[in-house]
Design an enzyme around this catalytic site. Sequence first.
Site, PDB file in Angstrom:
ATOM      1  N   LYS A  83       0.855  -1.187   0.000  1.00 37.97           N
ATOM      2  CA  LYS A  83       0.000   0.000   0.000  1.00 37.97           C
ATOM      3  C   LYS A  83       0.891   1.237   0.000  1.00 37.97           C
ATOM      4  O   LYS A  83       1.778   1.385   0.848  1.00 37.97           O
ATOM      5  CB  LYS A  83      -0.857  -0.018   1.275  1.00 37.97           C
ATOM      6  CG  LYS A  83      -2.329   0.198   1.027  1.00 37.97           C
ATOM      7  CD  LYS A  83      -3.096   0.012   2.322  1.00 37.97           C
ATOM      8  CE  LYS A  83      -4.511   0.468   2.168  1.00 37.97           C
ATOM      9  NZ  LYS A  83      -5.251   0.380   3.422  1.00 37.97           N
TER      10      LYS A  83
HETATM   11  O1  G3P Z   1      -7.914   0.778   5.245  1.00 39.18           O
HETATM   12  C1  G3P Z   1      -8.275   2.019   4.775  1.00 39.18           C
HETATM   13  C2  G3P Z   1      -9.619   2.524   5.159  1.00 39.18           C
HETATM   14  O2  G3P Z   1     -10.602   1.575   4.901  1.00 39.18           O
HETATM   15  C3  G3P Z   1      -9.721   3.204   6.497  1.00 39.18           C
HETATM   16  O3  G3P Z   1     -11.038   3.518   6.841  1.00 39.18           O
HETATM   17  O4  G3P Z   1     -12.658   4.120   8.601  1.00 39.18           O
HETATM   18  O5  G3P Z   1     -10.239   4.778   8.888  1.00 39.18           O
HETATM   19  O6  G3P Z   1     -11.691   5.927   7.222  1.00 39.18           O
HETATM   20  P1  G3P Z   1     -11.418   4.658   7.952  1.00 39.18           P
END
Ligand code: G3P
Length: 214
Positions: A83
């Site tokens: 990533k």
């Molecule tokens: O892994 C990346 C993403 O899905 C993170 O989500 O909930 O931290 O905005 P959030």
Amino acid sequence: MKFFIDTANIKEIKDAHSMGMVDGVTTNPSLIAKEEGKFEDIIKQICEIVDGPVSAEVIGLDTKTMVKEAKNLAAIASNIVVKIPMTIDGIKAVKILSQEQIKTNVTLIFSPLQALMAAKSGASYASPFVGRLDDLSQDGMTLVEQIVDIYDNYAFDTEIIVASIRNPIHVLEAALMGADIATIPFNVLSKLAAHPLTDKGIDAFLADWNKAKK
Ligand code: G3P
């Protein structure tokens, strides 16, 4: 549509895997920080459970450091996807890594043009963050719709991972739009299976059965 699980928690991954709902896993530094143990050990463990792609994120911000970290991560297991954040240095790293057949997932995408650049740099995956846009009163799913159109227009191979999913509607809309993948937190995955009429129906069937069979 593929379901990835957005967590670094081994128990959650095993549970979702036993439902047959884990086509892959995405992690990020915040998710890893919540778990006990060393980063590499956690990623190794996840790769032993899951055959599909497992995203692990670099920490470095310059191209050289990102490429170095990416190579170390890719050596952990054959299903690692590195990533990389959506920056100029990031897409330079993606270009180098794609030439070396190392799979990448460009993360923190908030605009369709960022997604276009990610695809042009040779990214295997692009991750638009829908929930974080919704939090700013911008429509996260409109971004996904635009990326689906752009990638279709030019037949890019880059797969769209709808990320930052907060609720089942995000998953439904992603599926209707034809996004390749939704990466789903465990709590949202559980909600996808639930319906009050299912529970009510089971209760009614059991009550009738018990009455009739007494
Ligand atoms: O892994 C990346 C993403 O899905 C993170 O989500 O909930 O931290 O905005 P959030």
